[in-house]
Write an enzyme that holds these catalytic residues in place. Structure first.
Site, PDB file in Angstrom:
ATOM      1  N   HIS A 294      16.307  38.448  34.730  1.00 52.27           N
ATOM      2  CA  HIS A 294      16.526  37.922  33.377  1.00 52.27           C
ATOM      3  C   HIS A 294      15.164  37.555  32.795  1.00 52.27           C
ATOM      4  CE1 HIS A 294      21.058  37.100  33.156  1.00 52.27           C
ATOM      5  NE2 HIS A 294      20.858  37.904  34.185  1.00 52.27           N
TER       6      HIS A 294
ATOM      7  N   CYS B  13      22.219  33.452  29.316  1.00 55.32           N
ATOM      8  CA  CYS B  13      22.695  32.701  30.461  1.00 55.32           C
ATOM      9  C   CYS B  13      23.518  31.545  29.914  1.00 55.32           C
ATOM     10  CB  CYS B  13      21.520  32.187  31.289  1.00 55.32           C
ATOM     11  SG  CYS B  13      22.095  31.108  32.608  1.00 55.32           S
TER      12      CYS B  13
ATOM     13  N   ASN C  53      19.388  39.325  29.921  1.00 53.66           N
ATOM     14  CA  ASN C  53      18.952  40.270  30.937  1.00 53.66           C
ATOM     15  C   ASN C  53      17.732  41.051  30.448  1.00 53.66           C
ATOM     16  OD1 ASN C  53      21.326  40.306  32.942  1.00 53.66           O
ATOM     17  ND2 ASN C  53      22.348  40.495  30.968  1.00 53.66           N
TER      18      ASN C  53
HETATM   19  P1  HMG Z   1      40.981  30.952  41.373  1.00 53.41           P
HETATM   20  O1  HMG Z   1      41.470  30.132  40.241  1.00 53.41           O
HETATM   21  O2  HMG Z   1      40.464  30.273  42.606  1.00 53.41           O
HETATM   22  O3  HMG Z   1      42.064  32.043  41.752  1.00 53.41           O
HETATM   23  O4  HMG Z   1      39.824  31.898  40.796  1.00 53.41           O
HETATM   24  P2  HMG Z   1      43.192  32.029  42.861  1.00 53.41           P
HETATM   25  O5  HMG Z   1      42.785  32.966  43.944  1.00 53.41           O
HETATM   26  O6  HMG Z   1      43.535  30.610  43.218  1.00 53.41           O
HETATM   27  O7  HMG Z   1      44.448  32.618  42.032  1.00 53.41           O
HETATM   28  C1  HMG Z   1      44.949  31.923  40.894  1.00 53.41           C
HETATM   29  C2  HMG Z   1      45.715  32.888  40.001  1.00 53.41           C
HETATM   30  O8  HMG Z   1      44.802  33.860  39.464  1.00 53.41           O
HETATM   31  C3  HMG Z   1      46.800  33.686  40.723  1.00 53.41           C
HETATM   32  O9  HMG Z   1      47.848  33.880  39.777  1.00 53.41           O
HETATM   33  C4  HMG Z   1      46.158  35.007  40.995  1.00 53.41           C
HETATM   34  O10 HMG Z   1      47.067  36.088  41.084  1.00 53.41           O
HETATM   35  C5  HMG Z   1      45.297  35.174  39.753  1.00 53.41           C
HETATM   36  P3  HMG Z   1      49.219  33.041  39.884  1.00 53.41           P
HETATM   37  O11 HMG Z   1      49.735  33.366  41.252  1.00 53.41           O
HETATM   38  O12 HMG Z   1      48.804  31.600  39.735  1.00 53.41           O
HETATM   39  O13 HMG Z   1      50.021  33.602  38.756  1.00 53.41           O
HETATM   40  N1  HMG Z   1      44.149  36.038  40.033  1.00 53.41           N
HETATM   41  C6  HMG Z   1      43.815  37.131  39.320  1.00 53.41           C
HETATM   42  N2  HMG Z   1      44.330  37.700  38.222  1.00 53.41           N
HETATM   43  C7  HMG Z   1      43.735  38.827  37.784  1.00 53.41           C
HETATM   44  N3  HMG Z   1      42.678  39.402  38.386  1.00 53.41           N
HETATM   45  C8  HMG Z   1      42.117  38.863  39.461  1.00 53.41           C
HETATM   46  C9  HMG Z   1      42.697  37.668  39.969  1.00 53.41           C
HETATM   47  N4  HMG Z   1      42.389  36.884  41.021  1.00 53.41           N
HETATM   48  C10 HMG Z   1      43.291  35.892  41.051  1.00 53.41           C
HETATM   49  N5  HMG Z   1      41.074  39.440  40.042  1.00 53.41           N
HETATM   50  C11 HMG Z   1      38.596  33.959  40.851  1.00 53.41           C
HETATM   51  C12 HMG Z   1      39.115  32.775  41.659  1.00 53.41           C
HETATM   52  C13 HMG Z   1      37.612  34.713  41.737  1.00 53.41           C
HETATM   53  C14 HMG Z   1      39.751  34.859  40.472  1.00 53.41           C
HETATM   54  C15 HMG Z   1      37.898  33.430  39.576  1.00 53.41           C
HETATM   55  O14 HMG Z   1      36.966  32.469  39.953  1.00 53.41           O
HETATM   56  C16 HMG Z   1      37.232  34.493  38.762  1.00 53.41           C
HETATM   57  O15 HMG Z   1      37.881  35.361  38.210  1.00 53.41           O
HETATM   58  N6  HMG Z   1      35.872  34.441  38.647  1.00 53.41           N
HETATM   59  C17 HMG Z   1      35.106  35.437  37.920  1.00 53.41           C
HETATM   60  C18 HMG Z   1      33.875  34.841  37.319  1.00 53.41           C
HETATM   61  C19 HMG Z   1      33.024  35.924  36.690  1.00 53.41           C
HETATM   62  O16 HMG Z   1      33.460  37.019  36.399  1.00 53.41           O
HETATM   63  N7  HMG Z   1      31.721  35.611  36.454  1.00 53.41           N
HETATM   64  C20 HMG Z   1      30.782  36.514  35.870  1.00 53.41           C
HETATM   65  C21 HMG Z   1      30.314  37.562  36.821  1.00 53.41           C
HETATM   66  S1  HMG Z   1      28.979  37.044  37.912  1.00 53.41           S
HETATM   67  C22 HMG Z   1      27.553  37.325  37.001  1.00 53.41           C
HETATM   68  O17 HMG Z   1      27.628  37.598  35.842  1.00 53.41           O
HETATM   69  C23 HMG Z   1      26.204  37.316  37.681  1.00 53.41           C
HETATM   70  C24 HMG Z   1      25.650  38.706  37.878  1.00 53.41           C
HETATM   71  O18 HMG Z   1      25.528  39.387  36.647  1.00 53.41           O
HETATM   72  C25 HMG Z   1      24.267  38.666  38.550  1.00 53.41           C
HETATM   73  C26 HMG Z   1      23.354  37.583  38.039  1.00 53.41           C
HETATM   74  O19 HMG Z   1      22.831  37.665  36.916  1.00 53.41           O
HETATM   75  O20 HMG Z   1      23.161  36.634  38.808  1.00 53.41           O
HETATM   76  C27 HMG Z   1      26.559  39.548  38.758  1.00 53.41           C
HETATM   77 MG    MG Z   2      22.583  39.234  34.503  1.00 53.66          MG
END
Ligand code: HMG
Ligand code: MG
Length: 324
Positions: free
Chosen positions: A226, A257, A266
């Site tokens: 970044h 960010c 980025n």
């Molecule tokens: P949680 O709340 O702990 O989920 O989130 P859970 O496992 O307890 O499940 C809760 C409910 O969510 C359940 O539904 C699951 O089915 C549903 P319910 O039974 O209550 O009806 N669920 C989902 N639904 C759709 N798709 C799914 C999914 N998973 C569970 N995949 C979780 C945990 C990982 C899902 C959540 O924290 C999350 O989605 N996080 C994503 C955050 C994210 O995308 N951040 C940005 C990307 S990282 C980034 O940008 C950095 C990077 O670019 C590099 C850098 O720059 O450093 C990569």
């Molecule tokens: Mg990034």
């Protein structure tokens, strides 16, 4: 004489890779930070234009919980549009998948390249994944195993490799431990994220050296910088000098960010291509077509691109006003 478009003079530096694969993250990492929902068709057209500009690895979207990243809640609608507009034989379209639920969704649509995303720090693991670092690794384990069994390519992102907004400087040994764990799960490649842009070139070299000492080969490593403190290209050059040949970048410099409001985002793909073109390093990217794509998207977003190269090559685009 008519004015010519500026071009960097090609002056190679010995010891750098002959070719760099750019892992384009604008449609995912860039757009995920946009507050206003971008129409699915605009995202699809953006990805199509990126492919036409010569990018071959274009991260398309995320199969995460829609409440966590509302901008990417249209993954099911977007992904099928891409098969028609991109020759998927030549272009890979990785998608982010945090867990088995995400993997099921991605595989159901025919995704052939996925990325899990871990954190080197506990605070970011909790905020981004609602898990500890080790719980996140346990969550990724069946995802990577199933993907590999299905011959799906797996990238392992590692965030906060150089610094963390809550925990401060992140020790190299702490990063190496989680990086190694991601590789041991079976990831094909590792992307080192400088999520808040605090890295400097010596730190980059030190981390890459420590990873090599822990038996993580340079060929498996990509870098994800970044530009918050203006260091992204210097850090990229340090990585290239170490032999890294996969570099993440975001068209037009999309993506900030969320934890540092004034931060720039980025590394801009145009800025990267300008440097690589000047170094005589092959990327396959047409800088004019890419710049035109970022200008086009900036018009949709109602905001000029922060990329210096986009602003220099398309000065009239700097006046794009915010859409209400
Ligand atoms: P949680 O709340 O702990 O989920 O989130 P859970 O496992 O307890 O499940 C809760 C409910 O969510 C359940 O539904 C699951 O089915 C549903 P319910 O039974 O209550 O009806 N669920 C989902 N639904 C759709 N798709 C799914 C999914 N998973 C569970 N995949 C979780 C945990 C990982 C899902 C959540 O924290 C999350 O989605 N996080 C994503 C955050 C994210 O995308 N951040 C940005 C990307 S990282 C980034 O940008 C950095 C990077 O670019 C590099 C850098 O720059 O450093 C990569
Ligand atoms: Mg990034």
């Amino acid at each position: 004489m008519t004015a010519q478009r500026a071009l960097p003079m090609k002056v190679p530096v010995p010891g750098l890779p002959a070719r760099v694969r750019i892992h384009e993250v604008g449609a995912r990492d860039g757009l995920q930070n946009e507050q206003e929902i971008v129409p699915t068709e605009v995202k699809a057209e953006f990805i199509r234009r990126l492919a036409v500009a010569g990018l071959t690895t274009i991260e398309a979207t995320s199969f995460v919980h829609p409440k966590w990243v509302p901008q990417l809640a249209d993954a099911e609608a977007l992904f099928p549009l891409l098969g028609e507009i991109v020759d998927v034989g030549d272009v890979s379209l990785p998608v982010l998948v945090p867990n088995e639920r995400g993997l099921d969704r991605a595989l159901a649509l025919g995704a052939r390249s996925i990325a899990v995303f871990g954190s080197a720090t506990e605070t970011f693991a909790a905020r981004n994944l609602n898990r500890t670092v080790d719980e996140s690794l346990a969550m990724f384990e069946p995802v990577v195993a199933r993907a590999k069994a299905d011959k799906v390519h797996v990238r392992g992102y590692l965030s906060m490799c150089f610094g963390d907004p809550w925990e401060g400087a992140v020790p190299v040994a702490q990063v190496v431990r989680v990086a190694k764990a991601l590789m041991d799960l079976g990831c094909d490649e590792l992307s080192l994220g400088d999520t808040i842009g605090v890295a400097t070139p010596g730190h980059v070299t030190a981390l890459l050296t420590a990873l090599n000492e822990a038996a993580v080969p340079t060929e498996a490593i990509g870098v994800h910088f970044h530009d918050t403190y203006g260091q992204a290209l210097s850090n990229t050059l340090a990585a290239l000098q170490h032999g890294v040949s996969t570099v993440d970048a975001s068209a037009g410099g999309l993506g900030g960010c969320p934890y540092a409001k004034s931060a720039t985002g980025n590394l801009a793909t145009e800025d990267l291509v300008w440097m690589l073109d000047g170094l005589g390093i092959e990327t396959g990217v047409d800088l004019d077509a890419l710049t035109a794509t970022s200008v086009w998207l900036a018009e949709h977003l109602g905001r000029p691109s922060p990329s210096r190269t986009v602003r220099a090559l398309a000065p009239s685009s700097s006046s794009a006003s915010h859409k209400e």
